[in-house]
Design a protein around this motif. Structure first.
Motif, PDB file in Angstrom:
ATOM      1  N   ALA A   2       0.953  -1.214   0.081  1.00  0.00           N
ATOM      2  CA  ALA A   2      -0.117   0.023   0.007  1.00  0.00           C
ATOM      3  C   ALA A   2       0.909   1.284  -0.167  1.00  0.00           C
ATOM      4  O   ALA A   2       0.501   2.267  -0.770  1.00  0.00           O
ATOM      5  N   GLU A   3       1.964   1.256   0.620  1.00  0.00           N
ATOM      6  CA  GLU A   3       2.783   2.523   0.733  1.00  0.00           C
ATOM      7  C   GLU A   3       3.436   2.656  -0.611  1.00  0.00           C
ATOM      8  O   GLU A   3       3.611   3.840  -1.015  1.00  0.00           O
ATOM      9  N   ARG A  13      -6.438   9.773  -5.739  1.00  0.00           N
ATOM     10  CA  ARG A  13      -6.546   8.400  -5.431  1.00  0.00           C
ATOM     11  C   ARG A  13      -8.120   7.874  -5.551  1.00  0.00           C
ATOM     12  O   ARG A  13      -8.136   6.731  -5.666  1.00  0.00           O
ATOM     13  N   SER A  29      -6.196  -4.407   0.949  1.00  0.00           N
ATOM     14  CA  SER A  29      -7.060  -3.705   0.778  1.00  0.00           C
ATOM     15  C   SER A  29      -7.301  -2.507   1.992  1.00  0.00           C
ATOM     16  O   SER A  29      -7.427  -1.346   1.853  1.00  0.00           O
ATOM     17  N   VAL A  30      -7.340  -3.336   3.058  1.00  0.00           N
ATOM     18  CA  VAL A  30      -7.423  -2.343   4.072  1.00  0.00           C
ATOM     19  C   VAL A  30      -6.227  -1.333   4.427  1.00  0.00           C
ATOM     20  O   VAL A  30      -6.387  -0.325   4.681  1.00  0.00           O
ATOM     21  N   GLU A  31      -4.968  -1.682   4.041  1.00  0.00           N
ATOM     22  CA  GLU A  31      -3.948  -0.549   3.924  1.00  0.00           C
ATOM     23  C   GLU A  31      -4.246   0.306   2.902  1.00  0.00           C
ATOM     24  O   GLU A  31      -3.612   1.550   3.188  1.00  0.00           O
ATOM     25  N   ARG A  33      -6.953   1.337   1.680  1.00  0.00           N
ATOM     26  CA  ARG A  33      -7.885   2.289   2.101  1.00  0.00           C
ATOM     27  C   ARG A  33      -7.313   3.277   3.047  1.00  0.00           C
ATOM     28  O   ARG A  33      -7.813   4.527   2.985  1.00  0.00           O
ATOM     29  N   LYS A  34      -6.517   2.913   3.867  1.00  0.00           N
ATOM     30  CA  LYS A  34      -5.619   3.968   4.658  1.00  0.00           C
ATOM     31  C   LYS A  34      -5.116   5.173   3.898  1.00  0.00           C
ATOM     32  O   LYS A  34      -4.915   6.103   4.728  1.00  0.00           O
ATOM     33  N   HIS A  35      -4.759   4.794   2.920  1.00  0.00           N
ATOM     34  CA  HIS A  35      -4.219   5.774   1.981  1.00  0.00           C
ATOM     35  C   HIS A  35      -5.070   6.415   1.059  1.00  0.00           C
ATOM     36  O   HIS A  35      -4.619   7.218   0.172  1.00  0.00           O
ATOM     37  N   GLY A  36      -6.511   6.353   1.059  1.00  0.00           N
ATOM     38  CA  GLY A  36      -7.220   7.036   0.372  1.00  0.00           C
ATOM     39  C   GLY A  36      -7.802   6.401  -0.930  1.00  0.00           C
ATOM     40  O   GLY A  36      -8.581   7.010  -1.602  1.00  0.00           O
ATOM     41  N   ASN A  56     -16.058  -7.857   5.676  1.00  0.00           N
ATOM     42  CA  ASN A  56     -15.428  -6.536   6.420  1.00  0.00           C
ATOM     43  C   ASN A  56     -15.597  -5.353   5.247  1.00  0.00           C
ATOM     44  O   ASN A  56     -15.026  -4.201   5.180  1.00  0.00           O
ATOM     45  N   LEU A  58     -14.329  -5.022   1.977  1.00  0.00           N
ATOM     46  CA  LEU A  58     -13.293  -4.495   1.667  1.00  0.00           C
ATOM     47  C   LEU A  58     -12.852  -4.119   0.113  1.00  0.00           C
ATOM     48  O   LEU A  58     -11.843  -3.487  -0.371  1.00  0.00           O
TER      49      LEU A  58
END
Length: 165
Positions: A2-3, A13, A29-31, A33-36, A56, A58
């Motif tokens: 994700a990063e 995004r 997907s969780v990660e 989503r943390k980035h938008g 969840n 996702l």
């Protein structure tokens, strides 16, 4: 993963479409989503894992299919980014060239296919030849190959990023 995707796409995004190959229960997907990132579909051969991801919420689409010799029921040029994270050595060394062609086919020209795994997974002769085959045929170009310290459980690996032509 994700990063790395976020670094490639620092803005807009909400417009980026992502296919998470071998999605499992949706950890990538969780990660993301943390980035938008919001437009994420999951491709996974295990119905049980997809059901867990669905519980969840996702992914937008839950695609129950296996990346292999088959043609995926996905239109050409659908995604900006296709990710594949953490496949096992056994799966990667058996992944046919057709599977890589499918990843490129569903990615928009100029988009990226990003794969990360443990270092030793990329040492499979068959896998290396298959990756190079797509480059030689002008399907994609290796954009970067970067060492990553934490692929899983503190173990390092490599991230390959290919630009689809």
């Amino acid at each position: 993963m994700a990063e790395s995707v976020a670094a490639q796409y620092p803005s807009n995004r909400g417009d980026i479409r992502i296919l998470d190959v071998a999605a499992g229960t949706g950890l990538v997907s969780v990660e993301l989503r943390k980035h938008g990132f919001v437009h994420i579909d999951g491709l996974e051969p295990s119905e049980g894992m997809l059901l867990e991801a669905k519980r969840n919420n996702l992914y937008e689409q839950y695609i129950l299919d296996m990346l292999g010799e088959n043609t995926l029921d996905i239109a050409d040029d659908t995604y900006t980014v296709v990710t594949m994270s953490g496949l096992s050595r056994e799966v990667m060394k058996k992944l046919p060239v057709r599977a890589l062609e499918e990843m490129a086919r569903v990615t928009q020209p100029g988009g990226r296919v990003m794969m990360n795994a443990y270092d030793y997974n990329f040492q499979s002769e068959i896998f290396r030849v298959n990756l190079a085959s797509l480059e030689c045929r002008g399907i994609w170009k290796l954009e970067s190959k970067e060492a990553r310290q934490h692929i899983s459980n503190g173990v390092g690996g490599i991230l390959h990023t290919y630009r689809v032509l």
